[in-house]
Design a protein around this motif. Structure first.
Motif, short mmCIF file in Angstrom:
data_model
loop_
_atom_site.label_atom_id
_atom_site.label_comp_id
_atom_site.label_asym_id
_atom_site.label_seq_id
_atom_site.Cartn_x
_atom_site.Cartn_y
_atom_site.Cartn_z
N LEU A 33 46.98 -15.60 -19.06
CA LEU A 33 48.29 -15.03 -18.57
C LEU A 33 48.96 -15.85 -17.54
O LEU A 33 50.05 -16.20 -17.37
CB LEU A 33 48.07 -13.45 -18.07
N TYR A 34 47.80 -16.25 -16.80
CA TYR A 34 48.08 -17.09 -15.33
C TYR A 34 48.79 -18.51 -15.83
O TYR A 34 49.91 -19.04 -15.38
CB TYR A 34 46.77 -17.42 -14.52
N ARG A 35 48.29 -18.95 -16.91
CA ARG A 35 48.59 -20.18 -17.39
C ARG A 35 50.03 -20.06 -18.14
O ARG A 35 50.96 -21.01 -18.01
CB ARG A 35 47.66 -20.50 -18.55
N ILE A 36 50.34 -18.97 -18.75
CA ILE A 36 51.64 -18.57 -19.38
C ILE A 36 52.69 -18.33 -18.08
O ILE A 36 53.91 -18.92 -18.13
CB ILE A 36 51.67 -17.37 -20.19
N GLN A 37 52.30 -17.75 -17.14
CA GLN A 37 53.24 -17.58 -16.07
C GLN A 37 53.49 -18.77 -15.18
O GLN A 37 54.69 -18.98 -14.75
CB GLN A 37 52.67 -16.53 -14.98
N GLN A 38 52.47 -19.80 -14.80
CA GLN A 38 52.59 -20.80 -13.91
C GLN A 38 53.09 -21.98 -14.85
O GLN A 38 53.32 -22.83 -14.30
CB GLN A 38 51.58 -20.81 -13.15
N GLY A 39 52.62 -22.20 -16.20
CA GLY A 39 52.84 -23.29 -17.04
C GLY A 39 52.09 -24.45 -16.42
O GLY A 39 50.68 -24.36 -15.78
N PHE A 40 52.84 -25.54 -16.10
CA PHE A 40 51.88 -26.85 -15.76
C PHE A 40 51.70 -26.85 -14.17
O PHE A 40 51.00 -27.62 -13.78
CB PHE A 40 53.11 -28.12 -15.89
N ALA A 41 52.15 -25.96 -13.56
CA ALA A 41 51.92 -25.80 -12.18
C ALA A 41 50.68 -25.01 -11.89
O ALA A 41 50.26 -24.75 -10.78
CB ALA A 41 53.13 -25.09 -11.40
N ALA A 42 49.92 -24.32 -12.91
CA ALA A 42 48.94 -23.54 -12.73
C ALA A 42 47.73 -24.24 -12.03
O ALA A 42 47.09 -23.51 -10.84
CB ALA A 42 48.40 -23.10 -14.04
N VAL A 43 47.24 -25.22 -12.27
CA VAL A 43 46.04 -25.94 -11.51
C VAL A 43 46.42 -26.31 -10.38
O VAL A 43 45.58 -25.93 -9.31
CB VAL A 43 45.52 -27.12 -12.48
N PRO A 44 47.50 -27.03 -9.92
CA PRO A 44 47.87 -27.31 -8.61
C PRO A 44 48.09 -26.09 -7.67
O PRO A 44 47.52 -26.08 -6.41
CB PRO A 44 49.38 -27.88 -8.54
N ASN A 45 48.52 -24.95 -8.14
CA ASN A 45 48.67 -23.69 -7.22
C ASN A 45 47.58 -23.15 -7.07
O ASN A 45 47.10 -22.70 -5.85
CB ASN A 45 49.68 -22.60 -8.13
N LEU A 46 46.50 -22.85 -8.06
CA LEU A 46 45.08 -22.55 -7.79
C LEU A 46 44.36 -23.72 -6.71
O LEU A 46 43.58 -23.03 -5.91
CB LEU A 46 44.29 -22.47 -9.22
N THR A 47 44.64 -24.76 -7.06
CA THR A 47 43.98 -25.58 -5.74
C THR A 47 44.65 -25.55 -4.33
O THR A 47 43.68 -25.12 -3.63
CB THR A 47 44.04 -27.06 -6.33
N ARG A 48 45.72 -25.12 -4.38
CA ARG A 48 46.38 -24.86 -3.01
C ARG A 48 45.85 -23.57 -2.54
O ARG A 48 45.49 -23.46 -1.32
CB ARG A 48 47.95 -24.89 -2.88
N SER A 49 45.82 -22.65 -3.52
CA SER A 49 45.15 -21.25 -3.05
C SER A 49 43.92 -21.22 -2.47
O SER A 49 43.47 -20.80 -1.28
CB SER A 49 45.40 -20.44 -4.28
N ALA A 50 43.01 -21.97 -3.41
CA ALA A 50 41.70 -22.25 -2.87
C ALA A 50 41.51 -22.87 -1.62
O ALA A 50 40.68 -22.22 -0.51
CB ALA A 50 40.72 -22.92 -3.88
#
Length: 71
Positions: A33-50
């Motif tokens: 679901l996160y991948r569907i919502q965020q699309g290509f930005a999922a991994v960079p957003n998770l990295t920034r959050s961490a």
């Protein structure tokens, strides 16, 4: 809600959410679901959050999450 109801509710929740199979499937569903919502930005957003959590700590990160809302 009486004491018996609370005990019953707690035991049902523990038997359902305490199963390792449920945790694995829930994790996969959340990731999809996160991948569907965020699309290509999922991994960079998770990295920034961490990184934000590591720098500011969990309390300030939780405050930011509350200010941003859900969604």
């Amino acid at each position: 809600m009486g004491g018996r109801d609370l005990i019953n509710l707690a035991s049902r929740a523990a038997s359902f959410y305490g199963k390792p199979a449920h945790a694995a499937l829930n994790g996969l569903g959340n990731a999809a679901l996160y991948r569907i919502q965020q699309g290509f930005a999922a991994v960079p957003n998770l990295t920034r959050s961490a990184r934000l959590n590591a720098v500011l700590g969990p309390e300030l990160t939780a405050r930011i999450d509350n200010l941003m809302g859900e969604g």
